[in-house]
Motif scaffolding. Structure first.
Motif, short mmCIF file in Angstrom:
data_model
loop_
_atom_site.label_atom_id
_atom_site.label_comp_id
_atom_site.label_asym_id
_atom_site.label_seq_id
_atom_site.Cartn_x
_atom_site.Cartn_y
_atom_site.Cartn_z
N ASP A 1 0.82 -1.13 -0.09
CA ASP A 1 0.04 0.03 -0.15
C ASP A 1 0.91 1.29 0.01
O ASP A 1 0.61 2.26 -0.62
CB ASP A 1 -0.98 0.17 1.17
N LEU A 2 1.81 1.22 0.69
CA LEU A 2 2.90 2.42 0.72
C LEU A 2 3.65 2.65 -0.69
O LEU A 2 3.60 3.97 -0.93
CB LEU A 2 3.79 2.28 1.96
N ILE A 3 3.88 1.61 -1.11
CA ILE A 3 4.67 1.97 -2.50
C ILE A 3 3.65 2.35 -3.65
O ILE A 3 4.07 3.47 -4.28
CB ILE A 3 5.14 0.65 -3.08
N LEU A 4 2.30 2.07 -3.39
CA LEU A 4 1.27 2.49 -4.43
C LEU A 4 0.92 3.86 -3.98
O LEU A 4 0.22 4.48 -4.88
CB LEU A 4 0.04 1.42 -4.31
N SER A 5 1.30 4.49 -3.07
CA SER A 5 0.85 5.99 -2.69
C SER A 5 2.09 6.76 -3.45
O SER A 5 1.93 8.10 -3.32
CB SER A 5 0.95 6.24 -1.21
N ARG A 6 3.06 6.21 -3.99
CA ARG A 6 4.11 6.89 -4.51
C ARG A 6 4.05 7.15 -6.06
O ARG A 6 2.90 6.42 -6.74
CB ARG A 6 5.64 6.08 -4.44
N PRO A 7 4.47 7.75 -6.78
CA PRO A 7 4.14 8.29 -8.28
C PRO A 7 4.61 7.24 -9.04
O PRO A 7 5.39 7.54 -10.06
CB PRO A 7 4.80 9.72 -8.54
N VAL A 8 4.18 6.00 -8.87
CA VAL A 8 4.61 4.66 -9.88
C VAL A 8 3.43 4.20 -10.23
O VAL A 8 2.32 4.25 -9.50
CB VAL A 8 5.41 3.88 -9.09
N THR A 9 3.38 3.58 -11.43
CA THR A 9 2.10 2.95 -11.84
C THR A 9 2.10 1.40 -11.28
O THR A 9 3.17 1.06 -10.74
CB THR A 9 2.03 2.79 -13.26
N ARG A 10 1.01 0.85 -11.18
CA ARG A 10 0.75 -0.53 -10.53
C ARG A 10 1.47 -1.35 -11.55
O ARG A 10 2.10 -2.60 -11.06
CB ARG A 10 -0.71 -0.75 -10.69
N PHE A 11 1.62 -1.24 -12.92
CA PHE A 11 2.32 -1.98 -13.93
C PHE A 11 3.84 -2.09 -13.48
O PHE A 11 4.40 -3.10 -13.38
CB PHE A 11 2.00 -1.49 -15.13
N VAL A 13 4.96 -1.35 -10.44
CA VAL A 13 5.30 -2.02 -9.08
C VAL A 13 5.18 -3.58 -9.40
O VAL A 13 6.07 -4.49 -8.78
CB VAL A 13 4.16 -1.65 -8.03
N LEU A 14 3.99 -4.14 -9.87
CA LEU A 14 4.25 -5.43 -10.33
C LEU A 14 5.11 -6.07 -11.32
O LEU A 14 5.66 -7.28 -11.02
CB LEU A 14 2.56 -6.00 -10.78
N GLY A 15 5.58 -5.25 -12.11
CA GLY A 15 6.70 -5.73 -12.90
C GLY A 15 7.88 -5.72 -12.40
O GLY A 15 8.72 -6.64 -12.70
N SER A 16 8.12 -4.85 -11.54
CA SER A 16 9.45 -4.84 -10.63
C SER A 16 9.45 -6.28 -9.76
O SER A 16 10.51 -6.90 -9.80
CB SER A 16 9.81 -3.93 -9.81
N HIS A 17 8.21 -6.47 -9.15
CA HIS A 17 8.35 -7.86 -8.33
C HIS A 17 8.33 -9.18 -9.49
O HIS A 17 9.19 -9.89 -8.84
CB HIS A 17 7.02 -7.85 -7.52
N VAL A 18 7.81 -8.93 -10.38
CA VAL A 18 7.96 -10.15 -11.44
C VAL A 18 9.24 -10.25 -11.76
O VAL A 18 9.89 -11.46 -11.88
CB VAL A 18 6.96 -9.91 -12.47
N LEU A 19 9.91 -9.14 -12.06
CA LEU A 19 11.49 -9.41 -12.79
C LEU A 19 12.50 -9.83 -11.58
O LEU A 19 13.43 -10.66 -11.96
CB LEU A 19 11.82 -7.96 -13.27
N PHE A 20 12.32 -9.36 -10.35
CA PHE A 20 13.07 -9.61 -9.32
C PHE A 20 12.62 -11.38 -9.11
O PHE A 20 13.67 -12.10 -8.63
CB PHE A 20 12.62 -8.87 -8.13
N ALA A 21 11.43 -11.68 -9.31
CA ALA A 21 11.32 -13.13 -8.89
C ALA A 21 11.77 -14.10 -9.63
O ALA A 21 12.33 -15.11 -9.92
CB ALA A 21 9.58 -13.41 -8.77
#
Length: 160
Positions: A1-11, A13-21
């Motif tokens: 939730d905190l990350i989504l309050s920053r000026p980044v898109t949901r894509f 956020v999820l894309g960075s998690h997927v790439l890291f995984a």
């Protein structure tokens, strides 16, 4: 939730998690390959499998990991509780395992194996040069890609 309050898109956020995984899964698959290759080189496995077969087994392992990651991200996108998404992903993985296990033990339940992701991870088949390796990779990568795409769609539309 905190990350989504920053000026980044949901894509993003999820894309960075997927790439890291995916990076972590690639490192894990490479570590498994390296450990096995070292064991072969030191003579711990006889007869020693060739390195090409070990590489194909590691690719098959990565495809299995990718499928699990795909539906894990989908469950994570569907719920905002970490424990619930982990429980769903872990439970589904256990169900897949038992479907394969029961299908192997009981002829009348052998149809269950078709629906288990573990049916498509076959290191022994790779060593024996079975002809279904490409099919197994395609099935696992399609499961991972479809569920990851679903995760992106759900996460874009989900109310946080």
């Amino acid at each position: 939730d905190l990350i989504l309050s920053r000026p980044v898109t949901r894509f993003q956020v999820l894309g960075s998690h997927v790439l890291f995984a995916l990076l972590g899964l690639a490192i894990l698959s490479t570590a498994v390959w390296s450990g096995t290759a070292i064991g072969v080189r030191m003579g711990f496995l006889t007869p020693a499998p060739d390195l090409q077969s070990l590489t194909l087994i590691s690719v098959n392992l990565f495809a299995l990991f990718f499928a699990v990651a795909g539906y894990s991200f989908l469950f994570s996108s569907l719920t905002s509780e970490t424990g619930r998404s982990n429980a769903l992903a872990g439970s589904l993985t256990a169900v897949f395992f038992f479907m394969k296990f029961i299908g192997d033990l009981w002829d009348r339940a052998s149809f269950l194996k078709t629906f288990s992701i573990f049916q498509y991870y076959d290191p022994a088949g790779v060593l024996l040069k079975a002809d279904h390796f490409t099919r197994d990779l395609v099935v696992l990568f399609v499961i991972g890609a479809v569920t990851l795409a679903g995760a992106f769609v759900v996460f874009q539309e989900r109310d946080v």
